[in-house]
Design an enzyme around this catalytic site. Sequence first.
Site, PDB file in Angstrom:
ATOM      1  N   ASP A 159       6.924  -5.874   4.341  1.00  0.00           N
ATOM      2  CA  ASP A 159       6.732  -4.648   5.366  1.00  0.00           C
ATOM      3  C   ASP A 159       5.743  -5.516   6.399  1.00  0.00           C
ATOM      4  O   ASP A 159       4.910  -6.264   6.278  1.00  0.00           O
ATOM      5  CB  ASP A 159       6.278  -3.654   4.584  1.00  0.00           C
ATOM      6  CG  ASP A 159       6.025  -2.439   5.882  1.00  0.00           C
ATOM      7  OD1 ASP A 159       6.960  -2.261   6.411  1.00  0.00           O
ATOM      8  OD2 ASP A 159       4.713  -1.851   6.004  1.00  0.00           O
ATOM      9  N   ASP A 191       2.609  -1.557   2.173  1.00  0.00           N
ATOM     10  CA  ASP A 191       1.272  -0.769   1.986  1.00  0.00           C
ATOM     11  C   ASP A 191       1.123   0.405   0.910  1.00  0.00           C
ATOM     12  O   ASP A 191       0.334   0.962   0.743  1.00  0.00           O
ATOM     13  CB  ASP A 191       1.033  -0.257   3.094  1.00  0.00           C
ATOM     14  CG  ASP A 191       2.020   0.627   3.942  1.00  0.00           C
ATOM     15  OD1 ASP A 191       2.678   1.186   2.878  1.00  0.00           O
ATOM     16  OD2 ASP A 191       1.824   0.963   4.971  1.00  0.00           O
ATOM     17  N   ASP A 251       6.436   2.396   1.765  1.00  0.00           N
ATOM     18  CA  ASP A 251       7.365   1.595   0.826  1.00  0.00           C
ATOM     19  C   ASP A 251       7.610   2.046  -0.318  1.00  0.00           C
ATOM     20  O   ASP A 251       8.163   1.437  -1.306  1.00  0.00           O
ATOM     21  CB  ASP A 251       6.789   0.108   1.067  1.00  0.00           C
ATOM     22  CG  ASP A 251       6.529  -0.341   2.577  1.00  0.00           C
ATOM     23  OD1 ASP A 251       7.469  -0.265   3.238  1.00  0.00           O
ATOM     24  OD2 ASP A 251       5.446  -0.613   3.004  1.00  0.00           O
TER      25      ASP A 251
END
Length: 712
Positions: free
Chosen positions: A414, A602, A606
């Site tokens: 991410d 994180d 996600d």
Amino acid sequence: MKDENCENGCRRPDNENGGEGRRVRCCHSEPEASGARGGGECRCHAGKERGDSGGKGGGHCCCHSGKKGGAGCCSSGGGGDPRHGLKLWISAAAVALSFLAGEYPESLPLYPLTDPAWVAVILCAAPIFRAAGRSFFIERKITSPLLVSLAMAGAFALQIADFLGLEHGAGHGHGSYIFVAAEIAFLMSLGEWLEERTVRKSRMGIESLAKLLPKTATVKTGGREEEIPAGEIRKGQTVCVKAHSIFPVDARIESGSTSADESSITGESVPVEKSAGDLVYAGTANLTGYVEAVAVKDAGDSEMSKLARLVEEAAGKKAPISRAADRWAAWVIPSAIAAAVVVFFLSHALLGTSWIESAIRGVTILVVFCPCAFVLATPTAIAAGLGNAAKRGILVKSGGALETLAGITKAFFDKTGTLTEARMRVETFETSGGFEREEIASLAGGAEMRSEHPIGRAIFEFAAGIAPAKAPDSTNSLVGVGVEAVFGDRKVSLEKPSPGSAAAEKFKGAGLTAVAMKIDGADAAVFGISDTPRQTAKAAVEELGRMGIECAIISGDNRAAAEKIAGAVSIPKVYAPVLPAQKLEIISAAQREGRKVCMIGDGVNDAPALAQADSSIAVASLKNDIAIESAQISIAGSDLTAIPHAVDLSRATMRTIKANIIFSISLNLTSVVLAFFGIINPVVGALIHNASSVCVVANSARLLGRKPSGGA
């Protein structure tokens, strides 16, 4: 008073042999004895079906209270008992004296009844016999202590045969078979001590975290200060923390300012400045000033407690390779007994050896076939790997997660908050429609003044440098879009610009995130916002590449912004912009291609992608509980180089396990052949057997000292 069915302060559960992580009821009635206030459970860790000093199979039991984080050690295995070490020293001296006495048996009257080896038999063999009897007669299981007990019983039988004149040292080479039994028992105890020492070392990282927390804390109630046990602090209480002391609980500073050393939690070595409104963590050091802070959690729910609990739970979860090894080992022990019987008869029938010599070979088979090295091959390596990871702030939920991570071939990152610092800043600011710069800044700052989103905070901080924020009458967060605020009869919105608009295309081309501001529906300004890559991101990505892992960014941000970060950290592939559902499809597509996928995020936005991936890592995860739940592995700090180290450590752990298994099986089979032909006797067999266990434990122990850039 303890229940008669208690072991080491724990009640044995029915039909259970007490494996790793087993939970049983605490037997102590006194709270101070168990460390469990008002009852709780006793969790036994790292138990092994081997004869230890107490005949309990090693490991230790800790009583856990019903409260989170409440745990007190109420027992320990032999490895932690100083008497165990004394017993080994006395036994070693007895075995050495017995060896010398065997060379000059005439020097001792009534030899072998006066053989010094009897001391080692009493100290080391008795617990093994007790463990064997308990497992066979009470638990109805055939375990390693039973195999070793049969070997020692065989040695005693051979000594009786020798005493009656039926045997004269055939294939033995020593004056006393008591020495054989003592040597077997001593080496078994020594191997167990080394095993427990390795497991204990792997837990030192966890135990050192617990020691960081102060035992007492000063709380302020109604203007009066009172010292209480730190574990009794509750959310909402005000704690007083002096300079050069430790914060006892996660809290938000109410008054005062200081510098805090947060390296124990985040891994960040540079002290962090803290003042009113800032969050401080339990176990971190208050370096410079007196502060008063309000606890935001109960003491047992602190980040430090979460870290210790996470690694504690990991120790009780077996990897698939460990479960497979356990199933295989369950067949080895009955096979060893059968092999000893077969060798006893075949060596007499085919090789023409005497019944006594055949018995010696059968006893040797029992000694060398004992699968202790095989049983130790996996758990010691997993324990050492988890211990190394914990010391470096890498929190692995289970041995299975460590095994899965070793096989990954593709990593999806991410962007925001993972590859970047998540401290966004306004790079450019353009007004339109004739609005003044100060007016725009005052209204934008007011609209975002209560925002917790990184973009909102960036706009607020930027606007505050131009003009004081005007307090809005009301605000309304538009999920996934932006924010609306009302100032009297004026309505202000900050949101994503319309796709294809001039502002959106302009900032997109520059790799910036655009936020359009409107006042009463009219275009008023556009903010161009950027994010900064983490300092360790490029090094981490490059190291993963050298490991053969393909890296890609998967982000909901605009493609230009994602590509800008990708170029800065050397990631060749970018998927952007994508929605959460699209992230799942991208990961699934890679898995259908045969890739083993790791998702690194994180832990908040996600979570679905982290759950879908084969392996998942949450970065800076101790600052949110969702990360702990959704990711298999959590990085406590923000140093991304911990990710390639975790991969390297997991691969080294799997290599170590495979090497241990191959070594132990090969040595066992070779020793069986040598025993069948009488090339080795019980003494040599015991040396080989225990040397193999020591070698396996020592090989696993190397993982404890493995450095991030070290080789296997």
